[in-house]
Design a protein around this motif. Structure first.
Motif, PDB file in Angstrom:
ATOM      1  N   ILE A   1     -21.330  -0.710  13.341  1.00 20.47           N
ATOM      2  CA  ILE A   1     -20.555  -1.777  12.705  1.00 20.47           C
ATOM      3  C   ILE A   1     -21.472  -2.898  12.224  1.00 20.47           C
ATOM      4  CG2 ILE A   1     -18.924  -3.654  13.205  1.00 20.47           C
ATOM      5  CD1 ILE A   1     -17.459  -1.633  15.038  1.00 20.47           C
ATOM      6  N   LYS A   2     -22.368  -3.344  13.098  1.00 18.42           N
ATOM      7  CA  LYS A   2     -23.261  -4.454  12.746  1.00 18.42           C
ATOM      8  C   LYS A   2     -24.174  -4.064  11.588  1.00 18.42           C
ATOM      9  CE  LYS A   2     -22.258  -7.143  16.482  1.00 18.42           C
ATOM     10  NZ  LYS A   2     -21.951  -8.577  16.543  1.00 18.42           N
ATOM     11  N   ALA A   3     -24.642  -2.821  11.597  1.00 16.85           N
ATOM     12  CA  ALA A   3     -25.537  -2.373  10.525  1.00 16.85           C
ATOM     13  C   ALA A   3     -24.816  -2.325   9.183  1.00 16.85           C
ATOM     14  CB  ALA A   3     -26.103  -0.995  10.868  1.00 16.85           C
ATOM     15  N   ARG A   4     -23.565  -1.887   9.184  1.00 16.75           N
ATOM     16  CA  ARG A   4     -22.811  -1.827   7.928  1.00 16.75           C
ATOM     17  C   ARG A   4     -22.592  -3.224   7.351  1.00 16.75           C
ATOM     18  NH1 ARG A   4     -19.042   3.142   7.338  1.00 16.75           N
ATOM     19  NH2 ARG A   4     -19.828   4.585   8.898  1.00 16.75           N
ATOM     20  N   ALA A   5     -22.342  -4.194   8.223  1.00 15.62           N
ATOM     21  CA  ALA A   5     -22.170  -5.561   7.739  1.00 15.62           C
ATOM     22  C   ALA A   5     -23.488  -6.131   7.227  1.00 15.62           C
ATOM     23  CB  ALA A   5     -21.615  -6.435   8.855  1.00 15.62           C
ATOM     24  N   ARG A   6     -24.580  -5.918   7.947  1.00 19.07           N
ATOM     25  CA  ARG A   6     -25.872  -6.468   7.524  1.00 19.07           C
ATOM     26  C   ARG A   6     -26.341  -5.859   6.216  1.00 19.07           C
ATOM     27  NH1 ARG A   6     -27.761  -6.153  13.761  1.00 19.07           N
ATOM     28  NH2 ARG A   6     -26.964  -8.224  14.387  1.00 19.07           N
ATOM     29  N   ALA A   7     -25.948  -4.608   5.962  1.00 19.86           N
ATOM     30  CA  ALA A   7     -26.289  -3.984   4.677  1.00 19.86           C
ATOM     31  C   ALA A   7     -25.624  -4.706   3.515  1.00 19.86           C
ATOM     32  CB  ALA A   7     -25.867  -2.514   4.682  1.00 19.86           C
ATOM     33  N   ARG A   8     -24.575  -5.471   3.813  1.00 15.94           N
ATOM     34  CA  ARG A   8     -23.883  -6.267   2.790  1.00 15.94           C
ATOM     35  C   ARG A   8     -24.230  -7.747   2.891  1.00 15.94           C
ATOM     36  NH1 ARG A   8     -21.398  -1.807   3.999  1.00 15.94           N
ATOM     37  NH2 ARG A   8     -20.050  -0.746   2.509  1.00 15.94           N
ATOM     38  N   GLY A   9     -25.262  -8.055   3.659  1.00 10.19           N
ATOM     39  CA  GLY A   9     -25.713  -9.430   3.781  1.00 10.19           C
ATOM     40  C   GLY A   9     -24.821 -10.281   4.655  1.00 10.19           C
TER      41      GLY A   9
END
Length: 389
Positions: A259-267
């Protein structure tokens, strides 16, 4: 190109976490956010006598106590079920009730569950009501975004259930539009491509205080997580294993990391929250006696009673919990179950924090009385353990 792909290429949408002085940013600075998962409907998974009730006054008093104790979040579900679909006689609407409670508190956040596709809601209605609650609460109100997983609920509103991933595409279009209405300083026009509404020279004032209201998504599917990674501040997640705390601690770390990685991929950064039910007394013997009494007084299950999922559902988040390799828990009504003395409760919460959980929303069997016990015995220990500032 799908709407989801178009959004991936679009600008990052600013929300309350982007404002350091917002009420949400204040709460997010806690090592572990604390919340309450209210029961604004009759839920009877045991006939053991309890003070708990769906009524507004009962739940508002609990929220006011939580506010005075420094809790961060008040939250409740909303369901749309036919006669006989609830364990008892009544179910308040979370969208209205939590918004109303915001006027009675000072610091706690109020999250109203809203099935955003039922009706359908027009974005101007959501934008205007949302901006109004935002100002009443001084930036402490938000929406738990639900697209609806039960066929019977969609049918109540006159249509067949929409395909799971398409629901999130429709919801993405809706919240892109809401963001424009909440932030644009000129009239805004738009005709839905996936949704059956249009806007001609739409305008909303006053604007929300911190970009937009707080947004929460309750989800566990890839499509839902991708939506939340772009739009939401908080993800209300489910233990991929079972309700037993050991299963949760085994399966949550990888789920939260994704979840955290998917959000960080979107800044973006998002916070994860989960709702445990807490069964606790001062000693292990007293805790076991209370738990045994709850279980011993269970009524026979019916196809529609709470926790038995008798209605057709395409929810993804709960699928893995049927895997017999996981400890399944006792079906006490919480996403996960925290059982033990106050000291043991704190140890389990420390485990959830280490697993990546940013906040918990507690449920209790006898809500007012058990919350009083928690406040007196466990909350001071959370502060001593460093989970609260």
């Amino acid at each position: 190109m799908s709407l989801a792909l178009q959004q991936d290429a679009g600008p990052v949408l600013r929300g309350p976490l982007d404002f350091p002085d917002s009420p949400l940013s204040r709460s997010a600075r806690q090592p572990l956010m604390l919340g309450l998962f209210l029961n604004l409907q009759d839920i009877r998974f045991s006939n053991l006598p309890t003070s708990s009730t769906w009524t507004y006054d009962y739940n508002a008093a609990i929220v006011q106590k939580a506010d005075a104790l420094g809790f961060d979040i008040a939250f409740s579900r909303t369901q749309w079920l036919p006669k006989g679909g609830y364990d008892g006689d009544a179910s308040l609407d979370s969208f209205v009730a939590l918004g109303a409670m915001a006027a009675t508190t000072k610091n706690i956040l109020h999250i109203s569950t809203l099935h955003v596709l039922y009706g359908p809601w027009h974005p101007l209605h959501i934008a205007k009501i949302g901006a109004t609650f935002d100002h009443i609460s001084k930036g402490r109100w938000g929406i738990n975004i639900v697209t609806g997983h039960r066929a019977v609920e969609h049918e109540m509103f006159g249509w067949n259930r929409i395909d799971h991933d398409r629901r999130y595409d429709m919801t993405a279009e809706l919240f892109d539009t809401l963001h424009r209405l909440w932030t644009d300083t000129e009239n805004y026009s738009y005709e839905g491509r996936l949704n059956p509404w249009k806007i001609s020279n739409g305008y909303i004032t006053p604007k929300p205080l911190y970009g937009r209201p707080i947004l929460v998504t309750a989800t566990g599917s890839p499509a839902g997580i991708d939506f939340a990674a772009r739009h939401s501040d908080l993800l209300f997640i489910t233990s991929p294993g079972g309700a037993h705390i050991d299963s949760a601690l085994e399966t949550l770390p990888a789920h939260i990391a994704d979840i955290k990685a998917r959000a960080r991929a979107r800044g973006r950064e998002v916070k994860t929250i989960i709702n445990p039910i807490v069964v606790s007394r001062d000693t292990e013997a007293e805790t076991k006696a209370y738990l045994d009494a709850i279980i011993a007084n269970r009524p026979p299950p019916s196809p529609t009673s709470f926790g038995h999922r008798g209605y057709d559902s395409d929810a993804v988040a709960w699928l893995g919990r049927n895997d017999p390799s996981y400890k399944q828990g006792l079906n006490l009504g919480g996403n996960i179950e925290i059982i033990g003395t106050p000291e043991q409760v704190v140890e389990q919460l420390i485990g959830l924090k280490k697993a990546g959980i940013d906040g918990v929303q507690f449920n209790f069997y006898d809500f007012a009385r058990d919350f009083d016990h928690f406040a007196e015995t466990t909350l001071p220990l959370l502060k001593s353990a460093g989970l609260r500032l």
